[in-house]
Motif scaffolding. Structure first.
Motif, PDB file in Angstrom:
ATOM      1  N   TYR A  74       0.955  -1.185  -0.112  1.00 41.33           N
ATOM      2  CA  TYR A  74      -0.016  -0.060  -0.087  1.00 41.33           C
ATOM      3  C   TYR A  74       1.097   1.238   0.108  1.00 41.33           C
ATOM      4  O   TYR A  74       1.998   1.393   0.564  1.00 41.33           O
ATOM      5  CB  TYR A  74      -0.746   0.207   1.489  1.00 41.33           C
ATOM      6  CG  TYR A  74      -1.731  -1.287   1.570  1.00 41.33           C
ATOM      7  CD1 TYR A  74      -2.491  -1.645   0.428  1.00 41.33           C
ATOM      8  CD2 TYR A  74      -1.721  -1.806   2.843  1.00 41.33           C
ATOM      9  CE1 TYR A  74      -3.354  -2.795   0.655  1.00 41.33           C
ATOM     10  CE2 TYR A  74      -2.582  -2.994   2.912  1.00 41.33           C
ATOM     11  CZ  TYR A  74      -3.122  -3.438   2.016  1.00 41.33           C
ATOM     12  OH  TYR A  74      -3.978  -4.511   2.219  1.00 41.33           O
ATOM     13  N   LYS A 121     -11.260   7.017   1.344  1.00 43.24           N
ATOM     14  CA  LYS A 121      -9.843   6.269   1.353  1.00 43.24           C
ATOM     15  C   LYS A 121      -9.895   5.578   2.816  1.00 43.24           C
ATOM     16  O   LYS A 121     -10.245   5.807   3.786  1.00 43.24           O
ATOM     17  CB  LYS A 121      -8.651   7.131   1.261  1.00 43.24           C
ATOM     18  CG  LYS A 121      -8.578   7.787  -0.033  1.00 43.24           C
ATOM     19  CD  LYS A 121      -8.300   6.863  -1.312  1.00 43.24           C
ATOM     20  CE  LYS A 121      -8.093   7.550  -2.603  1.00 43.24           C
ATOM     21  NZ  LYS A 121      -7.859   6.780  -3.813  1.00 43.24           N
ATOM     22  N   GLY A 125     -11.484  -5.838  -2.350  1.00 43.42           N
ATOM     23  CA  GLY A 125     -11.350  -4.720  -3.056  1.00 43.42           C
ATOM     24  C   GLY A 125     -12.557  -4.174  -4.005  1.00 43.42           C
ATOM     25  O   GLY A 125     -13.287  -4.949  -4.109  1.00 43.42           O
ATOM     26  N   ASP A 181     -13.256   1.721  -4.547  1.00 43.75           N
ATOM     27  CA  ASP A 181     -12.707   2.865  -3.260  1.00 43.75           C
ATOM     28  C   ASP A 181     -11.814   2.432  -2.297  1.00 43.75           C
ATOM     29  O   ASP A 181     -10.926   2.764  -1.897  1.00 43.75           O
ATOM     30  CB  ASP A 181     -14.112   3.278  -2.616  1.00 43.75           C
ATOM     31  CG  ASP A 181     -14.876   4.278  -3.600  1.00 43.75           C
ATOM     32  OD1 ASP A 181     -14.409   4.858  -4.162  1.00 43.75           O
ATOM     33  OD2 ASP A 181     -16.028   4.315  -3.570  1.00 43.75           O
ATOM     34  N   TYR A 182     -12.130   0.857  -2.013  1.00 41.74           N
ATOM     35  CA  TYR A 182     -11.388   0.226  -0.756  1.00 41.74           C
ATOM     36  C   TYR A 182     -10.520  -0.562  -1.498  1.00 41.74           C
ATOM     37  O   TYR A 182     -10.623  -1.297  -2.425  1.00 41.74           O
ATOM     38  CB  TYR A 182     -12.308  -0.391   0.067  1.00 41.74           C
ATOM     39  CG  TYR A 182     -13.305   0.260   0.437  1.00 41.74           C
ATOM     40  CD1 TYR A 182     -13.247   1.666   0.686  1.00 41.74           C
ATOM     41  CD2 TYR A 182     -14.595  -0.345   0.960  1.00 41.74           C
ATOM     42  CE1 TYR A 182     -14.374   2.572   1.464  1.00 41.74           C
ATOM     43  CE2 TYR A 182     -15.584   0.492   1.530  1.00 41.74           C
ATOM     44  CZ  TYR A 182     -15.432   1.944   1.915  1.00 41.74           C
ATOM     45  OH  TYR A 182     -16.384   2.698   2.450  1.00 41.74           O
ATOM     46  N   VAL A 183      -9.178  -0.856  -0.478  1.00 42.09           N
ATOM     47  CA  VAL A 183      -8.230  -1.557  -1.110  1.00 42.09           C
ATOM     48  C   VAL A 183      -8.522  -2.887  -0.284  1.00 42.09           C
ATOM     49  O   VAL A 183      -9.136  -3.148   0.568  1.00 42.09           O
ATOM     50  CB  VAL A 183      -6.713  -1.119  -0.635  1.00 42.09           C
ATOM     51  CG1 VAL A 183      -6.463   0.430  -1.289  1.00 42.09           C
ATOM     52  CG2 VAL A 183      -6.885  -0.809   0.998  1.00 42.09           C
ATOM     53  N   VAL A 243      -4.399   5.033   3.113  1.00 38.33           N
ATOM     54  CA  VAL A 243      -3.983   4.561   1.746  1.00 38.33           C
ATOM     55  C   VAL A 243      -4.388   5.311   0.704  1.00 38.33           C
ATOM     56  O   VAL A 243      -5.477   5.358   0.410  1.00 38.33           O
ATOM     57  CB  VAL A 243      -4.445   3.026   1.744  1.00 38.33           C
ATOM     58  CG1 VAL A 243      -4.215   2.448   0.590  1.00 38.33           C
ATOM     59  CG2 VAL A 243      -4.140   2.176   3.286  1.00 38.33           C
ATOM     60  N   LYS A 255      -3.196   1.768  -4.396  1.00 35.05           N
ATOM     61  CA  LYS A 255      -3.451   0.592  -4.208  1.00 35.05           C
ATOM     62  C   LYS A 255      -2.426  -0.595  -4.662  1.00 35.05           C
ATOM     63  O   LYS A 255      -1.365  -0.116  -5.682  1.00 35.05           O
ATOM     64  CB  LYS A 255      -4.779  -0.002  -5.163  1.00 35.05           C
ATOM     65  CG  LYS A 255      -6.009   0.788  -4.686  1.00 35.05           C
ATOM     66  CD  LYS A 255      -7.140   0.284  -5.598  1.00 35.05           C
ATOM     67  CE  LYS A 255      -8.493   0.815  -5.195  1.00 35.05           C
ATOM     68  NZ  LYS A 255      -9.679   0.463  -6.015  1.00 35.05           N
ATOM     69  N   ASP A 257      -4.173  -8.025  -5.723  1.00 34.79           N
ATOM     70  CA  ASP A 257      -4.873  -8.176  -4.372  1.00 34.79           C
ATOM     71  C   ASP A 257      -3.681  -9.134  -3.419  1.00 34.79           C
ATOM     72  O   ASP A 257      -3.224 -10.138  -3.568  1.00 34.79           O
ATOM     73  CB  ASP A 257      -6.061  -9.383  -4.699  1.00 34.79           C
ATOM     74  CG  ASP A 257      -6.815  -9.335  -3.328  1.00 34.79           C
ATOM     75  OD1 ASP A 257      -6.399  -9.114  -2.106  1.00 34.79           O
ATOM     76  OD2 ASP A 257      -8.089  -9.488  -3.561  1.00 34.79           O
TER      77      ASP A 257
END
Length: 320
Positions: A114, A148, A223, A226-228, A266, A269, A273
């Motif tokens: 990240y 984030k 994932g 928007d989100y990791v 973060v 990305k 994954d």
């Protein structure tokens, strides 16, 4: 007693006569260190030194009473020096602690690949149960954006909900309005974790009710736009309900919101994954101690049993 008093008076009178006599001799001859004066100085000097040794502490005490501010000022200077040293030690301890937190945060970010912006919590919002937020000292000028993911060295902290140029408001995972996508460790089964049950509990809803969720299973973020993915969330403690097309469980989060300080937002990305590799390693159960080896035979000197003799266990009941 009267005789002693008269004798003392005679001695004093003699000493006075000798003193005046020596002054007269010094004045006429100019001698100061030799002759009769030198002899008398040697005799009387010891008495003078003893009197001085006795009276000096008394003089110092009287001087301290006459000039108290001098000693008070010195005490104040010493106290200021001690306070400065204590502040210096406290600052060094804070720097050391912050460096340790930053190192642990970097380690977790490196595991997930990240890109993060480190920031510190500078304010706490209303934590009455309806709003769980904190403010951090990083904002739009540092590359932050709404939605984030925010982490610390233990895992998920929350998401960014608003910002200024140099600050941002983070909604914690335990906020009643928080809902973040999650995945069970070791599977591709998806669900979501929601706040609203207090700072130490999340509610996980698994979309596939046919899967048997078990206590001890852990969750990570999955994932999205928007989100990791792969950020550790927490561990299932209890399965609470199975209904319709979903299954519900209680989750204990990895992060303690009561001790938040250094966090990372973060902003980049990973290329792929990270899966479950960001999760902390599980504790290895303690192995049982090996059993003691069985003795090969009786101790030295002990009688050896006759293998042909019948044992008590093999004797029929009632036999004599």
């Amino acid at each position: 007693m009267g005789r002693d008093l008269r004798r003392s008076r005679v001695v004093v009178a003699v000493l006075l006569v000798l003193t005046f006599l020596l002054i007269t001799i010094d004045y006429r001859t100019g001698e100061s260190s030799g002759g009769p004066r030198g002899f008398l100085h040697g005799v009387v000097g010891g008495v003078e030194g003893g009197v001085t040794a006795v009276t000096r502490p008394v003089g110092r005490t009287l001087s301290s009473l006459a000039h108290p501010n001098r000693y008070h000022d010195r005490a104040d200077r010493l106290e200021q020096q001690n306070a400065a040293l204590r502040r210096q030690l406290a600052d060094q301890g804070a720097v050391t602690q912050l460096a340790g937190q930053l190192s642990a945060l970097r380690l977790l970010a490196d595991k997930g690949q990240y890109t993060i912006v480190p920031a510190r919590v500078v304010a706490i919002g209303d934590v009455s149960g309806t709003d769980w937020t904190v403010t951090v000292n990083a904002g739009r000028a540092d590359g932050l954006a709404v939605d984030k993911i925010v982490i610390n060295s233990s895992g998920l902290v929350g998401t960014v909900v608003s910002m200024t140029e140099h600050t941002a408001v983070v909604r914690l995972f335990c906020d009643p309005r928080s809902r973040i996508g999650a995945r069970l460790e070791g599977t591709q089964l998806l669900g979501a974790v929601a706040g609203g049950s207090g700072p130490d509990k999340l509610v996980f809803t698994l979309y596939d009710a046919s899967y048997q969720v078990k206590p001890g299973q852990r969750l990570v973020t999955f994932g999205s736009l928007d989100y990791v993915a792969g950020v550790p969330i927490g561990e299932v403690t209890k399965v609470t309900e199975v209904s319709g097309l979903s299954r519900t469980a209680e989750v204990k989060p990895f992060v303690s919101v009561g001790s938040l300080d250094l966090v990372g937002i973060v902003v980049g990305k990973p290329a792929t994954d990270p899966g479950d590799r960001v999760l902390p390693p599980r504790a290895v159960p303690a192995t049982q101690a090996p059993a003691a080896p069985q003795a090969a035979g009786p101790p030295n000197g002990a009688p050896t049993a006759n293998p042909s003799a019948p044992s008590a266990a093999g004797t029929p009941a009632g036999a004599r």
